[in-house]
Motif scaffolding. Structure first.
Motif, mmCIF file in Angstrom:
data_model
loop_
_atom_site.group_PDB
_atom_site.id
_atom_site.type_symbol
_atom_site.label_atom_id
_atom_site.label_comp_id
_atom_site.label_asym_id
_atom_site.label_seq_id
_atom_site.Cartn_x
_atom_site.Cartn_y
_atom_site.Cartn_z
ATOM 1 N N ALA A 249 0.813 -1.222 0.000
ATOM 2 C CA ALA A 249 0.000 0.000 0.000
ATOM 3 C C ALA A 249 0.849 1.276 0.000
ATOM 4 O O ALA A 249 0.312 2.376 -0.086
ATOM 5 N N GLY A 250 2.172 1.152 0.119
ATOM 6 C CA GLY A 250 3.011 2.338 -0.026
ATOM 7 C C GLY A 250 3.467 2.986 1.264
ATOM 8 O O GLY A 250 3.577 4.215 1.325
ATOM 9 N N TYR A 251 3.737 2.206 2.284
ATOM 10 C CA TYR A 251 4.306 2.793 3.499
ATOM 11 C C TYR A 251 5.105 1.759 4.270
ATOM 12 O O TYR A 251 4.924 0.561 4.118
ATOM 13 N N PRO A 308 -1.871 14.131 -3.814
ATOM 14 C CA PRO A 308 -1.757 13.971 -2.352
ATOM 15 C C PRO A 308 -1.460 12.535 -1.947
ATOM 16 O O PRO A 308 -0.706 12.293 -1.003
ATOM 17 N N GLU A 309 -2.023 11.576 -2.684
ATOM 18 C CA GLU A 309 -1.740 10.164 -2.350
ATOM 19 C C GLU A 309 -0.260 9.849 -2.584
ATOM 20 O O GLU A 309 0.397 9.206 -1.763
ATOM 21 N N THR A 491 -6.260 17.815 -0.828
ATOM 22 C CA THR A 491 -6.588 16.409 -1.041
ATOM 23 C C THR A 491 -7.956 16.291 -1.702
ATOM 24 O O THR A 491 -8.882 17.019 -1.349
ATOM 25 N N SER A 492 -8.063 15.348 -2.645
ATOM 26 C CA SER A 492 -9.357 15.158 -3.331
ATOM 27 C C SER A 492 -10.383 14.608 -2.349
ATOM 28 O O SER A 492 -10.028 13.867 -1.439
ATOM 29 N N PRO A 493 -11.656 14.948 -2.567
ATOM 30 C CA PRO A 493 -12.680 14.437 -1.646
ATOM 31 C C PRO A 493 -12.963 12.948 -1.867
ATOM 32 O O PRO A 493 -12.647 12.410 -2.923
ATOM 33 N N ALA A 494 -13.568 12.307 -0.870
ATOM 34 C CA ALA A 494 -13.975 10.901 -1.011
ATOM 35 C C ALA A 494 -15.432 10.868 -1.458
ATOM 36 O O ALA A 494 -16.243 11.685 -0.999
#
Ligand code: FUL
Length: 699
Positions: A249-251, A308-309, A491-494
């Motif tokens: 997942a990138g962390y 942002p991701e 950040t884009s909204p969900a």
């Protein structure tokens, strides 16, 4: 003459003084290396920081994540294949190398291996005369990038997989790759090993013991002889030179020791956090894809990671003592998609902007302790821009503070610090404080540093910043410090759809304004403004939305979600528990599991409330990685009357263990009212079966 004498005396005196100072500085010995330290290959690799993966194989043509091994080689015919495009994008994105999937689990080879017919040499591409690994190697050379190879130990095509003969085959292939394509900086041996496969027509399940089957020792010896500068990544067997971080997942963990034990079992926590007292240097590499999956799927064209991701991934990998291996799925035509290219280049630009001005350059520094009071180890050495010099303390001193004085109120929101890892990883805990007015405010308290640690905190106006080392295995050795004021990124909204059918758009920052569209066009500030749940409870709908910050005039990247039919009429049958509603509540973070004692096969039966034109379904597993309950093999049935069932799809959810995302399966049109998802197996071999979310796809 007199003048000459005076000059001579003065300079002699000054010379002597400088000489004495030089001798005294040099008399203070540097700290001894502490514990395991990285070797030259590991150091070189760590300094690369950021490099690419490319996933390309027959899966690219079958829309699969893992090929079964019987896919037709004739599918491989990329009409525009251009490794130079891949290399150019990676170079422009600031990456230092590319690792190519020379052979994925399906066994198809992107180079014309002498040892199998299942390769490009029997594909229509370039009339069987092509070699993707060669083209990749040439492109890397041209763009000044390093080349790495992924060679899957698991081979679902090879008839001998599971037998000793296969190991010879595997080594022969490795030898080809490590001999014929110049310098290879990293070799990647995937951890997925054994299971169902074609295996030369046997079509069976083959289990292997990944700790013994591959007999890695002689293989490692051969690798190091052929490529003395290589680093080995191995999630399947013997400890390599670097480690997987336990997620795709990138962390990596905030605490991240670059240490592990050289033998013994590695738990998921060890992958994530390293091992403080480990006896070997095995630093973490964060691997993730720019889209949800590793291979290209046209359905993910709207799922490319947003800025942002990607920034979060940067801070959670490189900013946490890891390297970042970011994947590009190659399209069937042989190119990287323009959206992926744009995302990678925007990301590179944004990273550059964050670190454009190191605010310590205009500051002065002082420290509570300097080794032997020597200028060679002064606090200044941590901000002199030279990675080979460092600030360090007297032996035995494991606590100290370094104060950065900006001389005037300065806005800051990022702090970067590096240990001089040639002497080992030492710091166990540290904090940073800012002087605001005449009060010191703690901004962060953290654990490890390692090669690089970056902290993000809300912007603060400060005249001084204090970096406190609170605990360290031995005197800390700090080679670099940076302070920055990163520009804000929205950040884009969900976007979620509730069971009622209503759409909710949730901003990450409550102060921003949301604009959205339902007509497939990108929203702008002139689009409809969101003011509450949108009652779109009729058919399919595609929502695009942006967050807009009126004070800065900035907008976020576009968030986009496609929803199928509303689930208002749906009823889960045969399950009394009300909490099972979580399966269809639109939120992947709420999950439901069959109660303990249920055994596999376990069924989820849903009445859709009316006849629907079904062409597929989607399953999202429980989000708790590695927890029991994730379905890995399934059957899917449809029915018009809840009695006569028809099997319309069955198979595996490939790679769901490491990448627990939406799994989409399609089938021929079925007019039905009832569906049944039957779980045949889960990823841990237990009887637990759970669901984060379930949905259908209609025509
Ligand atoms: C995983 C594989 O199973 C995926 O398909 C992908 O190659 C990823 C990088 O590693 O474990």
């Amino acid at each position: 003459m007199l003048l000459v004498k005076v000059f001579f005396k003065r300079y002699l005196f000054l010379g002597l003084f400088a000489g004495l100072l030089f001798i005294s500085c040099n008399q203070v010995k540097p700290p001894e290396p502490l514990g395991p330290v990285p070797n030259d290959n590991q150091l070189r690799w760590q300094h690369m920081e950021y490099y690419a993966f490319v996933h390309f194989s027959l899966n690219t043509y079958t829309d699969q994540s893992w090929g079964f091994g019987d896919e037709d080689v004739n599918l491989f015919n990329p009409e525009k294949l251009d490794c130079r495009q891949w290399a150019r994008i990676c170079k422009e994105a600031g990456m230092k190398g590319i690792i190519i999937t020379a052979k994925h689990h399906c066994g198809f080879c992107l180079w014309p291996s002498e040892y199998t017919e299942y390769s490009v040499k029997n594909a229509p591409w370039k009339n069987g005369k092509g070699d993707v690994v060669r083209e990749m190697a040439d492109a890397c050379k041209e763009y000044g990038l390093k080349l790495g190879v992924y060679l899957s130990p698991w081979d679902r095509n090879h008839p001998d997989y599971g037998k000793p003969e296969y190991i010879t085959y595997f080594r022969n292939q490795l030898k080809e790759l490590l001999t014929n394509y110049g310098d290879i900086f990293e070799v990647w041996f995937d951890g997925a090993n054994g299971g169902d496969g074609y295996y030369g027509g046997a079509n069976e399940y083959r289990k292997i013991d990944r700790t013994t089957y591959y007999d890695w020792k002689p293989t490692y010896k051969m690798i190091r002889e052929l490529q003395p500068n290589i680093v080995i990544w191995n999630d399947g067997g013997d400890r390599g030179d670097l480690r997987w971080v336990g997620t795709e997942a990138g962390y990596v963990g905030e605490t991240n020791w670059s240490l592990l034990d050289s033998t013994g079992k590695v738990t998921n926590d060890m992958l994530r956090y390293g091992k403080e007292d480990g006896n070997a240097w095995v630093a973490g590499e964060v691997n993730t894809s720019i889209r949800p999956e590793w291979f290209y799927h046209v359905s993910e064209d709207s799922k490319v990671k947003t800025l942002p991701e990607l920034m979060d991934i940067y801070y959670n990998s490189i900013g946490r003592n890891g390297t970042l291996l970011l994947n590009f799925p190659i399209m069937p035509n042989g190119l990287i998609h323009e959206k992926d290219e744009k995302a990678a280049l925007d990301f590179a630009k944004a990273v550059k902007e964050v670190f454009a001005h190191n605010l310590v350059e205009k500051a002065t520094v002082s420290a509570t302790n300097v080794r032997g009071k020597s200028s060679r180890y002064d606090a200044y050495r941590a901000i002199d821009g030279d990675n080979e010099t460092y600030w360090t303390l007297d032996d035995g001193v494991t606590k100290a503070s370094l104060t950065i004085n900006f001389g005037e109120p300065t806005a800051v929101n990022r702090f970067m610090v590096q240990e001089y890892i040639k002497l080992g990883q030492r710091v166990k805990s540290f904090s940073i404080e800012a002087l605001v007015g005449d009060q010191w405010q703690e901004l962060a308290q953290e654990t490890t540093i390692g090669y690089k640690r970056i902290l993000c905190f809300p912007t603060v106006e400060t005249t001084k910043l204090r970096f406190n080392i609170l605990d360290s295995k031995a005197c800390p050795v700090i080679s670099n410090i940076g302070v920055y004021n990163a520009p804000q990124i929205l950040t884009s909204p969900a976007i979620v759809r509730e069971k009622s059918g209503n759409i909710q758009i949730v901003p990450a920052d409550p102060e921003s304004i949301i604009y959205f569209t339902t007509n497939d066009e990108d929203p702008t500030v002139n689009s409809t403004r969101y003011s509450g749940p949108i009652p779109l409870n009729k058919g399919k709908v595609n929502i695009r939305a942006i967050a807009y910050d009126p004070s800065s005039g900035k907008s976020s990247a576009v968030a986009s979600e496609q929803f199928d039919i509303p689930r208002k009429l749906w009823k889960i049958l045969g399950i009394e528990d009300e909490k099972a509603a979580a399966i269809i509540d639109g939120d992947i973070n709420t999950a439901w599991k069959h109660p303990e004692g249920t055994s596999i096969p376990a069924d989820l039966v849903i009445d859709l409330g009316r006849m629907e034109n079904l062409v597929g379904f989607k399953y999202h597993p429980n989000q708790e990685l590695r927890k029991p309950g994730i379905i890995s093999r399934y059957q899917f049935f449809v029915s018009q009357n809840n009695k006569d069932w028809k099997l319309v799809s069955e198979g595996e959810f490939s790679n769901i263990k490491n990448n627990p995302l939406w799994q989409t399966k399609t089938f021929k049109l079925q007019k039905s009212r009832y569906i049944k998802l039957r779980a045949l197996k889960n990823t841990t071999g237990s009887n637990y079966i759970g669901y984060g979310e379930f949905d259908v796809i209609t025509k």
